[in-house]
Design an enzyme around this catalytic site. Structure first.
Site, PDB file in Angstrom:
ATOM      1  N   CYS A   2      60.452  50.318  65.978  1.00  0.00           N
ATOM      2  CA  CYS A   2      61.061  50.793  67.208  1.00  0.00           C
ATOM      3  C   CYS A   2      60.857  52.305  67.370  1.00  0.00           C
ATOM      4  CB  CYS A   2      62.549  50.512  67.313  1.00  0.00           C
ATOM      5  SG  CYS A   2      62.941  48.763  67.263  1.00  0.00           S
ATOM      6  N   ARG A  27      55.035  52.189  66.264  1.00  0.00           N
ATOM      7  CA  ARG A  27      56.287  51.860  65.576  1.00  0.00           C
ATOM      8  C   ARG A  27      56.819  50.472  65.942  1.00  0.00           C
ATOM      9  NH1 ARG A  27      58.712  56.267  63.446  1.00  0.00           N
ATOM     10  NH2 ARG A  27      60.707  55.218  63.477  1.00  0.00           N
ATOM     11  N   TRP A  74      60.277  46.665  67.962  1.00  0.00           N
ATOM     12  CA  TRP A  74      59.783  45.744  66.932  1.00  0.00           C
ATOM     13  C   TRP A  74      60.986  44.867  66.621  1.00  0.00           C
ATOM     14  CZ3 TRP A  74      60.855  44.545  61.735  1.00  0.00           C
ATOM     15  CH2 TRP A  74      59.834  43.892  61.036  1.00  0.00           C
ATOM     16  N   ASN A  98      67.135  52.452  67.392  1.00  0.00           N
ATOM     17  CA  ASN A  98      66.182  52.117  66.325  1.00  0.00           C
ATOM     18  C   ASN A  98      66.997  51.964  65.038  1.00  0.00           C
ATOM     19  OD1 ASN A  98      63.816  54.202  64.476  1.00  0.00           O
ATOM     20  ND2 ASN A  98      64.120  52.022  64.397  1.00  0.00           N
ATOM     21  N   GLY A  99      66.880  50.800  64.405  1.00  0.00           N
ATOM     22  CA  GLY A  99      67.627  50.591  63.166  1.00  0.00           C
ATOM     23  C   GLY A  99      68.276  49.217  63.181  1.00  0.00           C
ATOM     24  N   GLU A 480      45.071  45.946  47.446  1.00  0.00           N
ATOM     25  CA  GLU A 480      45.100  46.723  48.679  1.00  0.00           C
ATOM     26  C   GLU A 480      43.992  46.265  49.633  1.00  0.00           C
ATOM     27  OE1 GLU A 480      47.119  48.507  50.157  1.00  0.00           O
ATOM     28  OE2 GLU A 480      45.903  49.582  51.620  1.00  0.00           O
ATOM     29  N   LYS A 484      44.671  44.855  53.388  1.00  0.00           N
ATOM     30  CA  LYS A 484      44.046  45.397  54.596  1.00  0.00           C
ATOM     31  C   LYS A 484      43.466  44.265  55.440  1.00  0.00           C
ATOM     32  CE  LYS A 484      45.386  48.481  54.954  1.00  0.00           C
ATOM     33  NZ  LYS A 484      46.288  49.118  54.077  1.00  0.00           N
ATOM     34  N   GLU A 487      46.228  42.132  57.039  1.00  0.00           N
ATOM     35  CA  GLU A 487      46.979  42.844  58.072  1.00  0.00           C
ATOM     36  C   GLU A 487      46.256  42.862  59.412  1.00  0.00           C
ATOM     37  OE1 GLU A 487      49.576  46.471  56.251  1.00  0.00           O
ATOM     38  OE2 GLU A 487      47.425  46.655  55.967  1.00  0.00           O
ATOM     39  N   HIS A 503      43.140  31.128  35.973  1.00  0.00           N
ATOM     40  CA  HIS A 503      44.450  30.472  35.844  1.00  0.00           C
ATOM     41  C   HIS A 503      45.007  30.022  37.187  1.00  0.00           C
ATOM     42  CE1 HIS A 503      44.483  31.545  31.663  1.00  0.00           C
ATOM     43  NE2 HIS A 503      44.280  32.815  31.972  1.00  0.00           N
ATOM     44  N   LYS A 602      54.406  50.254  61.815  1.00  0.00           N
ATOM     45  CA  LYS A 602      53.969  51.320  60.926  1.00  0.00           C
ATOM     46  C   LYS A 602      55.076  51.737  59.971  1.00  0.00           C
ATOM     47  CE  LYS A 602      51.064  54.505  59.658  1.00  0.00           C
ATOM     48  NZ  LYS A 602      50.040  53.945  58.762  1.00  0.00           N
TER      49      LYS A 602
HETATM   50  C1  G6P Z   1      54.740  49.030  56.643  1.00  0.00           C
HETATM   51  C2  G6P Z   1      53.364  49.507  57.044  1.00  0.00           C
HETATM   52  C3  G6P Z   1      52.475  49.643  55.804  1.00  0.00           C
HETATM   53  C4  G6P Z   1      53.147  50.561  54.785  1.00  0.00           C
HETATM   54  C5  G6P Z   1      54.550  50.089  54.429  1.00  0.00           C
HETATM   55  C6  G6P Z   1      55.294  51.135  53.619  1.00  0.00           C
HETATM   56  O1  G6P Z   1      54.673  47.726  56.197  1.00  0.00           O
HETATM   57  O2  G6P Z   1      52.776  48.609  57.968  1.00  0.00           O
HETATM   58  O3  G6P Z   1      51.223  50.195  56.189  1.00  0.00           O
HETATM   59  O4  G6P Z   1      52.367  50.603  53.622  1.00  0.00           O
HETATM   60  O5  G6P Z   1      55.309  49.878  55.629  1.00  0.00           O
HETATM   61  O6  G6P Z   1      55.453  52.273  54.415  1.00  0.00           O
HETATM   62  P1  G6P Z   1      55.701  53.729  53.878  1.00  0.00           P
HETATM   63  O7  G6P Z   1      55.805  54.560  55.117  1.00  0.00           O
HETATM   64  O8  G6P Z   1      56.978  53.696  53.104  1.00  0.00           O
HETATM   65  O9  G6P Z   1      54.547  54.114  53.034  1.00  0.00           O
END
Ligand code: G6P
Length: 607
Positions: A2, A27, A74, A98-99, A480, A484, A487, A503, A602
């Site tokens: 948000c 956001r 969001w 937001n929250g 990672e 990616k 996502e 395994h 984000k």
């Molecule tokens: C969300 C984002 C990720 C990020 C994660 C942790 O899920 O989409 O890209 O890695 O939050 O966020 P931070 O700001 O704590 O690194």
């Protein structure tokens, strides 16, 4: 999670709000809305979908005024719908939030029993009804907002505007970010700096439990708990509005991957003395050095950087280290000791789980260190020490350059500890510090793998599953890489420790399943080659990230992405770039929304 925007001044509020919300869209982007004081009436426009849907709606509705608030959502409580979109208005008072209000259910029951009629499924609407209930008891708007806030449990940043108060609006904050932009005869609020950059670089960061009354030429801040007025501290941010522009790239994610060589240089600037092969203490010096264990706590991509950090601290500094998901760490009553050092990694510095874990650890009196990208963010401010990654604003929801900078800080820090504790020999230290200076050039070179990746990406756009394998320090890189791809391309991908493949995941492998193996020259190569052969004999399509010139490994693969040779501790940097580019090009060719993938945000400011 948000985004909030607010404006008062001579401009058309609607234009400013839409422009700001666009910059905050990363956001949250499932619905959005604005409330603008148009004459004596607060007019609301809300739409499901991205800000463009709201814009189309505003093209039809003629709304104009000089005071307004806006929101991009969001969804947490209630699915994305027009009714659930913010602002929520009750009797001429509109609220954006937001929250998460954790006690919203009991408040809602209480308000309904007293006659409030709810129109949405959101937790936010309780704030609107609470304010209304205090207004009807005769309190003025400012007092009513304070009374309402005192009833709330959870995290919030809110903005409130009323038809009856055309000269100001109110914002308040507890754990969700909120900043005020100070202009000439106009003022702004936003959840993040990029939204304000076209208008002003003078900002005030609201702290926890602060409420502000914002008019055209005045910002008054008070402590919510005792009503005491607080002198605002205005800081000038050194950022250009272009940070929030794509600058010729198709997506922010692409721009951000291509910024990595520069980010690497910026992040080590002033922290490494190349001439004397030394690390400069400045903020790397953690207040206490006599800790016997390191606990790293983070979420998402930052957690993967933390997993790499665990290798660094153990192998370079010889300090036992653990990496934990913040959301798990908090609720399993971990056994912590006074001589632990807890490191919290967060790009945004606002992630609710990481912030919550930091608070818990601080209460136990254990030394804390934050590694954050966003200056003055909640985590950065709360920790005893902070080291900033200097990745610049990251807008693509999938983190790329921030991950590299976090990993780089962890490597510098482990070397720093090793030097101070004498767990690294002089020669080795010099060698590693020298490798730091080679990295920006190597990373630039690594970006050239893009042309090959673009060539092979079309082969995978119809894949349903992907397996990523790595060993040792490259295992978190595999995790990672898989994250990616998931996502942004929505292809199911699993990262696995290569030795564990036999395994379980090996059962998934057939001619439709690409297996991406990280197979640089180094201590693990022989074992990785065995894993490649195991996958190959089950018919898997083998893609490898290998060291340039390693013809032997190349021959075993269907596709080979060749990267420069580097020290093993630096392999996560060179290997991550092609994995990020691979995910990017597959997603782009599939036509997904790369910068704003479905269901993600984000910055996740709810637990
Ligand atoms: C969300 C984002 C990720 C990020 C994660 C942790 O899920 O989409 O890209 O890695 O939050 O966020 P931070 O700001 O704590 O690194």
């Amino acid at each position: 999670m948000c985004g909030i925007m607010g404006y008062i001044g001579p401009k058309d509020a609607k234009e400013v709000l839409i422009d700001g919300l666009r910059r905050l869209e990363y956001r949250g982007y499932d619905s959005s809305g604005i409330a603008v004081l148009d004459g004596a009436e607060l007019r609301i426009a809300r739409a499901v979908g991205k800000i463009s849907s709201l814009e189309s709606l505003l093209g039809k509705e003629k709304i104009s005024g000089n005071l307004g608030i806006g929101h991009t959502r969001w969804a947490t409580h209630g699915r994305p719908s027009e009714n659930n979109a913010h602002p929520h208005m009750v009797n001429g008072v509109a609220v954006v939030h937001n929250g998460i209000i954790e006690n919203y259910a009991e408040l809602k029951r209480e308000l309904i029993s007293k006659g409030s009629v709810f129109r949405s499924e959101t937790d936010t609407e309780v704030i609107s009804h609470l304010i209304d209930s205090y207004l009807s008891k005769g309190e003025d708007l400012f007092k009513a907002v304070i009374s309402a806030i005192r009833r709330l449990e959870g995290a919030f940043a809110i903005a409130v505007v009323s038809e009856k108060e055309p000269d100001y609006f109110i914002v308040a904050k507890n754990f969700s970010p909120l900043i005020i932009g100070v202009g000439e005869g106009e003022n702004f609020v936003a959840s993040d700096i990029p939204a304000l950059l076209p208008y002003t670089r003078r900002i005030i960061t609201l702290s926890e439990n602060e409420i502000a009354k914002i008019s055209r030429d005045k910002t008054e801040i008070f402590d919510i708990r005792n009503g005491v007025q607080i002198k605002p501290e205005i800081k000038t941010v050194d950022m250009s509005p272009s940070v929030a522009e794509k600058e010729g790239h198709k997506h922010f994610m692409h721009k951000e991957i291509f910024e990595i060589p520069k980010v690497f240089t910026d992040t080590m600037l002033g922290r490494i003395d190349r001439e004397n092969s030394e690390l400069l203490p400045d903020e790397l010096a953690v207040r206490t050095m006599d800790f016997s264990r390191i606990i790293i706590v983070a979420c998402g991509t930052s957690y993967h950087a933390g997993l790499i950090g665990k290798y660094y601290f153990e192998q370079i500094s010889k300090i036992p280290a653990e990496a934990e998901f913040a959301s798990e760490f908090r609720y399993r009553n971990p056994v912590l000791k006074k001589d632990d050092l807890a490191i919290f990694i967060s790009q945004s510095g606002e992630t609710a789980d990481t912030l919550g874990a930091l608070k818990d650890v601080k209460e136990l009196g254990i030394p804390t260190l934050a590694i954050c990208n966003v200056m003055n963010s909640s985590i950065a401010r709360l920790a005893d020490n902070v080291i900033y990654t200097r990745a610049g604003i990251e807008i693509g929801v999938a983190s790329t350059k921030a991950f590299i900078a976090q990993t780089e800080v962890l490597l510098m820090l482990s070397l720093f500890f090793a030097s101070r504790r004498g767990t690294i020999g002089e020669e080795e230290r010099k060698r590693l510090i020298n490798e730091f200076s080679r990295m920006p050039g190597i990373l630039k070179n690594t970006l050239k793998t893009e042309s090959y990746i673009k060539e092979i990406a079309p082969r995978f756009i119809r894949s349903r599953d992907f397996i990523y394998l790595g060993r040792g320090i490259n295992f978190p890189v595999a995790l990672e890489g898989a994250l990616k791809l998931k996502e942004i391309s929505y292809i199911h991908a699993e990262g696995y420790a290569a030795g564990e493949m036999k395994h379980g995941p090996i059962a998934l492998i057939d001619e439709d399943v690409p297996v991406l193996v990280i197979a640089n020259r180094g201590s693990n190569l022989k074992k990785i080659i065995s894993n490649i052969l195991e996958a190959k004999s089950r018919g898997g399509i083998l893609i490898g990230v290998i060291t340039k010139g390693d013809e032997e490994t190349k021959r075993l693969l269907d596709f080979a992405i060749e990267v420069d040779e580097t020290d093993e501790f630096f392999q996560p940097f060179v290997n991550s770039l092609p994995l990020q580019l691979m995910a990017y090009h597959i997603a782009d060719m599939k036509g997904t929304d790369v910068d704003q993938p479905r269901n993600l945000a984000k910055s996740v400011t709810v637990e």
